[in-house]
Scaffold this active site. Structure first.
Site, short mmCIF file in Angstrom:
data_model
loop_
_atom_site.label_atom_id
_atom_site.label_comp_id
_atom_site.label_asym_id
_atom_site.label_seq_id
_atom_site.Cartn_x
_atom_site.Cartn_y
_atom_site.Cartn_z
N ASN A 1 -3.50 4.62 -4.43
CA ASN A 1 -3.12 3.78 -3.30
C ASN A 1 -4.03 2.56 -3.34
OD1 ASN A 1 -3.65 2.56 -0.80
ND2 ASN A 1 -3.59 4.44 0.37
N MET B 1 0.85 -1.19 0.00
CA MET B 1 0.00 0.00 0.00
C MET B 1 0.89 1.24 0.00
SD MET B 1 -3.08 -1.22 0.00
CE MET B 1 -4.26 -0.06 0.69
N CYS B 2 0.26 2.35 -0.13
CA CYS B 2 1.00 3.60 -0.28
C CYS B 2 0.29 4.66 0.54
CB CYS B 2 1.03 4.02 -1.74
SG CYS B 2 1.49 2.69 -2.85
N GLU B 3 0.84 5.85 0.52
CA GLU B 3 0.17 6.97 1.19
C GLU B 3 -0.01 8.11 0.20
OE1 GLU B 3 -0.17 7.87 4.88
OE2 GLU B 3 0.38 5.92 5.69
#
Lengths: 269, 269
Positions: free
Chosen positions: B108, B1-3
């Site tokens: 995301n 996942m990412c932000e």
């Protein structure tokens, strides 16, 4: 007018030395204070740093001079505005995606009576320079000629770009640099020069600021690095001064194509 | 996942405070070490800074934290790779030109079984992420629906993007931020929050690092600034936590559109 700088190399190479010379022309040794930009290709990806303020004063230019980004293909430009106001959207290099490749382009010169010629639909300028519109038109013509699928052989693509560049040259001054990451093309209207450095490497001294580099300490014997600039950046090396209507195509630092248009005839394609 | 991080403001505003919090999540308070990027719109132009190294260690991130770039619209992303290797071409935000506008996009989440759905021709991915391919598909669908000319009214464009985003959400997790410079859209799959700050301004304290800002000293009474983030960045303010299937459209800091899809039905467009 503006100043162009580009590099093609067979190993990821930093362009700090050459950019340091170029950046001086953006407000110190040259009048090109209306913005600057630089694009680095790293693998298939690329990133562009841009600023609408003079390169000699820019915080971001200072970063580029102090933080060596290694790249095989680089295009840079410092601007003295003629068509289009001083603004980020008018700052070169310009980029567009075509065939899953990032295309990057910069132009030095000025065109007249160009709006009717450059009919575009799919690729449209964001800013209001003649330069970006000419870039969009070139891409539009590439799609018209080669379609939506990436050609296996890119040499005919760049040869066709050279034909288009020669058409554009009829409208004014068109010194141009173009890349899709792998190949680096330059087209000379009146001011463009290049140099290829390879072993044995020597020392080079910048014209625009008091910096000397010993490439022998910075390179390996197999490195081949070509630098293209509007005017030679060093005063102790033999630069190749390009002729009006001449184009060159580089890949990994080596010449892989080129020719010279004389009276709209390609004499040595 | 990412932000994800984004901003929409009615005056050019710097995002140094929020980016400082986000960048900590790239290696210090969060595991998102696989690159980062940030796009600033300034007038019609935009510029993107990217690095494939962790934001907490990046020289370029340090510049962004110390050199306030004033912008009305910002999109940023720090990456924890799932689809696509760690490389510049896989680093968000992605951008493409359409209708003479620079479109910027960050995602995301992670999608499955997406390749057959995302048939693209005109807009093609440069890297190999599911994210970039989904972006290309959205733009492809916009051209199919609205044609080659920029619509006078952009609200139906973003409402259609929301429908497409809801389709994509069926393939996995799709938290998404999109802008063409003027409007900023966000779509929530499972993790997205936003806050709108306006007078009277107060103090805010970052969660991820020991920084407090007094917005009252940094703003004028007319400023309206909306910040969107995967998770709230401050711990003393009331963030709006978005619902799955919810989208919002902002312009100059204010909400100008939005809705929530429930079982593929838009209940409050």
């Amino acid at each position: 007018m503006c100043e162009l700088l580009a590099m093609s190399a067979n190993v990821p190479t930093d362009i700090v030395f050459s950019f340091t010379g170029l950046a001086e022309r953006g407000g110190v040794t040259g009048p090109h204070v209306d913005g600057w930009g630089i694009t680095f290709y790293e693998g298939k990806g690329s990133r562009t740093f841009k600023d609408a303020c003079p390169s000699s004063e820019s915080h971001i230019a200072r970063l580029i001079k102090s933080y060596p980004i290694k790249s095989e293909t680089v295009i840079s430009h410092i601007r003295q505005a003629n068509r289009g106001c001083v603004a980020l959207e008018n700052t070169h290099p310009f980029d567009r995606e075509l065939w899953g490749l990032n295309w990057t382009y910069a132009h030095n010169g000025q065109l007249s009576d160009y709006k009717d010629k450059f009919a575009v639909r799919r690729f449209r300028p964001v800013g209001d320079t003649d330069s970006e519109l000419a870039f969009c038109w070139i891409l539009e013509k590439l799609v018209a000629r080669f379609g939506d699928e990436r050609p296996d052989d890119m040499l005919p693509v760049f040869a066709y770009v050279a034909e288009l560049a020669e058409e554009i040259r009829a409208l004014g001054v068109f010194n141009m640099i173009l890349s899709e990451g792998n190949y680096l093309m330059c087209f000379c209207s009146n001011n463009l020069s290049h140099i290829t450095r390879r072993a044995p490497f020597g020392k080079a001294k910048l014209i625009d600021t008091d910096v000397v580099i010993d490439f022998d300490k910075e390179t390996t014997p197999n490195d081949v690095v070509t630098v293209i600039a509007t005017r030679p950046l060093t005063d102790n090396e033999a630069w190749n001064i390009m002729q009006p209507g001449q184009w060159q195509l580089f890949c990994k630092g080596e010449v892989v194509g080129g020719g010279t248009f004389v009276a709209n005839t390609d004499t040595c394609a």
